[in-house]
Design a protein around this motif. Structure first.
Motif, PDB file in Angstrom:
ATOM      1  N   SER A  63       0.804  -1.208   0.000  1.00  0.00           N
ATOM      2  CA  SER A  63       0.000   0.000   0.000  1.00  0.00           C
ATOM      3  C   SER A  63       0.847   1.274   0.000  1.00  0.00           C
ATOM      4  O   SER A  63       1.627   1.515   0.920  1.00  0.00           O
ATOM      5  CB  SER A  63      -0.909   0.002   1.230  1.00  0.00           C
ATOM      6  OG  SER A  63      -1.454   1.281   1.449  1.00  0.00           O
ATOM      7  N   LEU A  64       0.696   2.078  -1.053  1.00  0.00           N
ATOM      8  CA  LEU A  64       1.406   3.365  -1.105  1.00  0.00           C
ATOM      9  C   LEU A  64       0.939   4.295  -0.001  1.00  0.00           C
ATOM     10  O   LEU A  64       1.738   5.064   0.541  1.00  0.00           O
ATOM     11  CB  LEU A  64       1.213   4.016  -2.471  1.00  0.00           C
ATOM     12  CG  LEU A  64       1.847   3.286  -3.646  1.00  0.00           C
ATOM     13  CD1 LEU A  64       1.545   4.016  -4.949  1.00  0.00           C
ATOM     14  CD2 LEU A  64       3.335   3.110  -3.459  1.00  0.00           C
ATOM     15  N   ALA A  65      -0.326   4.233   0.365  1.00  0.00           N
ATOM     16  CA  ALA A  65      -0.837   5.071   1.459  1.00  0.00           C
ATOM     17  C   ALA A  65      -0.131   4.733   2.771  1.00  0.00           C
ATOM     18  O   ALA A  65       0.221   5.629   3.546  1.00  0.00           O
ATOM     19  CB  ALA A  65      -2.352   4.899   1.590  1.00  0.00           C
ATOM     20  N   THR A  66       0.094   3.452   3.007  1.00  0.00           N
ATOM     21  CA  THR A  66       0.807   3.034   4.220  1.00  0.00           C
ATOM     22  C   THR A  66       2.246   3.541   4.187  1.00  0.00           C
ATOM     23  O   THR A  66       2.755   4.044   5.189  1.00  0.00           O
ATOM     24  CB  THR A  66       0.776   1.498   4.360  1.00  0.00           C
ATOM     25  OG1 THR A  66      -0.585   1.079   4.447  1.00  0.00           O
ATOM     26  CG2 THR A  66       1.535   1.041   5.589  1.00  0.00           C
ATOM     27  N   LEU A  67       2.900   3.409   3.043  1.00  0.00           N
ATOM     28  CA  LEU A  67       4.278   3.894   2.912  1.00  0.00           C
ATOM     29  C   LEU A  67       4.352   5.406   3.130  1.00  0.00           C
ATOM     30  O   LEU A  67       5.269   5.904   3.790  1.00  0.00           O
ATOM     31  CB  LEU A  67       4.856   3.534   1.545  1.00  0.00           C
ATOM     32  CG  LEU A  67       5.198   2.072   1.336  1.00  0.00           C
ATOM     33  CD1 LEU A  67       5.612   1.819  -0.109  1.00  0.00           C
ATOM     34  CD2 LEU A  67       6.298   1.637   2.290  1.00  0.00           C
ATOM     35  N   GLN A  68       3.395   6.144   2.573  1.00  0.00           N
ATOM     36  CA  GLN A  68       3.372   7.597   2.758  1.00  0.00           C
ATOM     37  C   GLN A  68       3.181   7.957   4.226  1.00  0.00           C
ATOM     38  O   GLN A  68       3.813   8.880   4.730  1.00  0.00           O
ATOM     39  CB  GLN A  68       2.284   8.237   1.902  1.00  0.00           C
ATOM     40  CG  GLN A  68       2.621   8.236   0.434  1.00  0.00           C
ATOM     41  CD  GLN A  68       1.448   8.688  -0.426  1.00  0.00           C
ATOM     42  OE1 GLN A  68       0.297   8.565  -0.051  1.00  0.00           O
ATOM     43  NE2 GLN A  68       1.765   9.209  -1.598  1.00  0.00           N
ATOM     44  N   ALA A  69       2.323   7.241   4.921  1.00  0.00           N
ATOM     45  CA  ALA A  69       2.103   7.506   6.347  1.00  0.00           C
ATOM     46  C   ALA A  69       3.364   7.223   7.158  1.00  0.00           C
ATOM     47  O   ALA A  69       3.724   8.001   8.057  1.00  0.00           O
ATOM     48  CB  ALA A  69       0.933   6.665   6.868  1.00  0.00           C
ATOM     49  N   LEU A  70       4.056   6.137   6.841  1.00  0.00           N
ATOM     50  CA  LEU A  70       5.310   5.828   7.529  1.00  0.00           C
ATOM     51  C   LEU A  70       6.367   6.894   7.249  1.00  0.00           C
ATOM     52  O   LEU A  70       7.105   7.307   8.153  1.00  0.00           O
ATOM     53  CB  LEU A  70       5.825   4.451   7.102  1.00  0.00           C
ATOM     54  CG  LEU A  70       5.070   3.249   7.653  1.00  0.00           C
ATOM     55  CD1 LEU A  70       5.531   1.976   6.957  1.00  0.00           C
ATOM     56  CD2 LEU A  70       5.254   3.145   9.161  1.00  0.00           C
ATOM     57  N   ALA A  71       6.448   7.338   6.006  1.00  0.00           N
ATOM     58  CA  ALA A  71       7.419   8.381   5.653  1.00  0.00           C
ATOM     59  C   ALA A  71       7.106   9.679   6.376  1.00  0.00           C
ATOM     60  O   ALA A  71       8.012  10.385   6.835  1.00  0.00           O
ATOM     61  CB  ALA A  71       7.442   8.594   4.142  1.00  0.00           C
ATOM     62  N   LYS A  72       5.829  10.001   6.497  1.00  0.00           N
ATOM     63  CA  LYS A  72       5.436  11.216   7.217  1.00  0.00           C
ATOM     64  C   LYS A  72       5.872  11.134   8.675  1.00  0.00           C
ATOM     65  O   LYS A  72       6.407  12.100   9.230  1.00  0.00           O
ATOM     66  CB  LYS A  72       3.920  11.400   7.120  1.00  0.00           C
ATOM     67  CG  LYS A  72       3.415  12.687   7.734  1.00  0.00           C
ATOM     68  CD  LYS A  72       1.918  12.836   7.525  1.00  0.00           C
ATOM     69  CE  LYS A  72       1.420  14.133   8.135  1.00  0.00           C
ATOM     70  NZ  LYS A  72      -0.035  14.285   7.915  1.00  0.00           N
ATOM     71  N   GLN A  73       5.685   9.982   9.293  1.00  0.00           N
ATOM     72  CA  GLN A  73       6.143   9.797  10.663  1.00  0.00           C
ATOM     73  C   GLN A  73       7.662   9.901  10.750  1.00  0.00           C
ATOM     74  O   GLN A  73       8.195  10.494  11.679  1.00  0.00           O
ATOM     75  CB  GLN A  73       5.688   8.443  11.211  1.00  0.00           C
ATOM     76  CG  GLN A  73       4.225   8.373  11.518  1.00  0.00           C
ATOM     77  CD  GLN A  73       3.836   6.986  12.012  1.00  0.00           C
ATOM     78  OE1 GLN A  73       4.054   5.989  11.326  1.00  0.00           O
ATOM     79  NE2 GLN A  73       3.269   6.943  13.201  1.00  0.00           N
ATOM     80  N   ALA A  74       8.345   9.321   9.802  1.00  0.00           N
ATOM     81  CA  ALA A  74       9.802   9.346   9.807  1.00  0.00           C
ATOM     82  C   ALA A  74      10.338  10.768   9.692  1.00  0.00           C
ATOM     83  O   ALA A  74      11.328  11.119  10.334  1.00  0.00           O
ATOM     84  CB  ALA A  74      10.353   8.485   8.674  1.00  0.00           C
ATOM     85  N   ARG A  75       9.684  11.606   8.889  1.00  0.00           N
ATOM     86  CA  ARG A  75      10.140  13.001   8.744  1.00  0.00           C
ATOM     87  C   ARG A  75       9.997  13.782  10.039  1.00  0.00           C
ATOM     88  O   ARG A  75      10.714  14.733  10.270  1.00  0.00           O
ATOM     89  CB  ARG A  75       9.366  13.688   7.627  1.00  0.00           C
ATOM     90  CG  ARG A  75       9.780  13.250   6.249  1.00  0.00           C
ATOM     91  CD  ARG A  75       9.057  14.055   5.167  1.00  0.00           C
ATOM     92  NE  ARG A  75       9.178  13.395   3.896  1.00  0.00           N
ATOM     93  CZ  ARG A  75       8.248  12.618   3.354  1.00  0.00           C
ATOM     94  NH1 ARG A  75       7.096  12.435   3.944  1.00  0.00           N
ATOM     95  NH2 ARG A  75       8.456  12.039   2.185  1.00  0.00           N
ATOM     96  N   ARG A  76       9.045  13.384  10.876  1.00  0.00           N
ATOM     97  CA  ARG A  76       8.833  14.094  12.145  1.00  0.00           C
ATOM     98  C   ARG A  76       9.755  13.585  13.247  1.00  0.00           C
ATOM     99  O   ARG A  76       9.886  14.236  14.269  1.00  0.00           O
ATOM    100  CB  ARG A  76       7.393  13.935  12.600  1.00  0.00           C
ATOM    101  CG  ARG A  76       6.427  14.749  11.752  1.00  0.00           C
ATOM    102  CD  ARG A  76       5.069  14.767  12.373  1.00  0.00           C
ATOM    103  NE  ARG A  76       4.524  13.422  12.422  1.00  0.00           N
ATOM    104  CZ  ARG A  76       3.259  13.114  12.170  1.00  0.00           C
ATOM    105  NH1 ARG A  76       2.416  14.049  11.879  1.00  0.00           N
ATOM    106  NH2 ARG A  76       2.841  11.879  12.218  1.00  0.00           N
ATOM    107  N   LEU A  77      10.379  12.442  13.036  1.00  0.00           N
ATOM    108  CA  LEU A  77      11.248  11.868  14.044  1.00  0.00           C
ATOM    109  C   LEU A  77      12.586  12.596  14.030  1.00  0.00           C
ATOM    110  O   LEU A  77      13.291  12.565  13.033  1.00  0.00           O
ATOM    111  CB  LEU A  77      11.460  10.378  13.754  1.00  0.00           C
ATOM    112  CG  LEU A  77      12.311   9.605  14.735  1.00  0.00           C
ATOM    113  CD1 LEU A  77      11.589   9.518  16.094  1.00  0.00           C
ATOM    114  CD2 LEU A  77      12.581   8.215  14.210  1.00  0.00           C
TER     115      LEU A  77
END
Length: 174
Positions: free
Chosen positions: A155-169
């Motif tokens: 799922s690209l949506a799942t990958l995008q959500a993980l990337a968004k979290q990673a950018r905030r870390l």
């Protein structure tokens, strides 16, 4: 340009976490036997595996356009921000300066990126050349097809959500 020396160092784990004793000689085999089957639980190993698989997938898809996935990602970041200072591209892509410099140099030698030196010779501005724009445009149909194919698998949506979290870390929080 970002001065990496003034940045707070990444948090490093203590040499021994609290409550963990050094292993006694002869117990290493028992520890290895206990943890060896658990390798598939490791977040680091799993994300590295995922990265290699997805990179290979996109590299194969983009081959007809004559560009690798990592090169397209950098061309994309430059196109979105141009003209952009090389240090800023490292920040935008969360890529270390050495890797950015090496990839930019390959793109420059291929005629895809122009590099201009500012009055302060330490500052270098990047922009796509006309050949870089053509290559980027030629890659987009292959990229879109790869996106559709990958979304059926992961799922690209799942990958995008993980990337968004990673950018905030924060990099030094881990």
């Amino acid at each position: 340009m970002t001065d990496r020396k003034t940045r707070a160092p990444r948090a490093r784990p203590n040499s021994r976490p609290a409550g963990v004793r050094a292993s006694a000689p002869g117990s290493d085999d028992a520890i290895v036997a206990k943890f060896a089957p658990r390798g598939r639980e490791c977040a680091f190993a799993n994300t590295r595996l995922l990265g290699r698989v997805i990179t290979g997938f996109y590299d194969d898809a983009l081959e007809p356009a004559g560009v690798r996935a990592s090169q397209l990602a950098l061309l994309w970041a430059i196109a979105a921000c141009e003209p952009v200072e090389m240090g800023r591209i490292g920040e935008v892509t969360a890529t270390d300066q050495t890797t950015v410099s090496r990839t930019v140099d390959k793109l420059r030698r291929a005629g895809l990126v122009g590099v201009e030196t500012a009055d302060d010779r330490r500052v270098r501005w990047l922009r796509l050349t006309s050949r870089g724009r053509r290559t980027f445009a030629r890659a987009m149909p292959y990229w879109e097809a790869a996106q559709r194919d990958l979304d059926r698998w992961l799922s690209l949506a799942t990958l995008q959500a993980l990337a968004k979290q990673a950018r905030r870390l924060p990099r030094d929080a881990v």
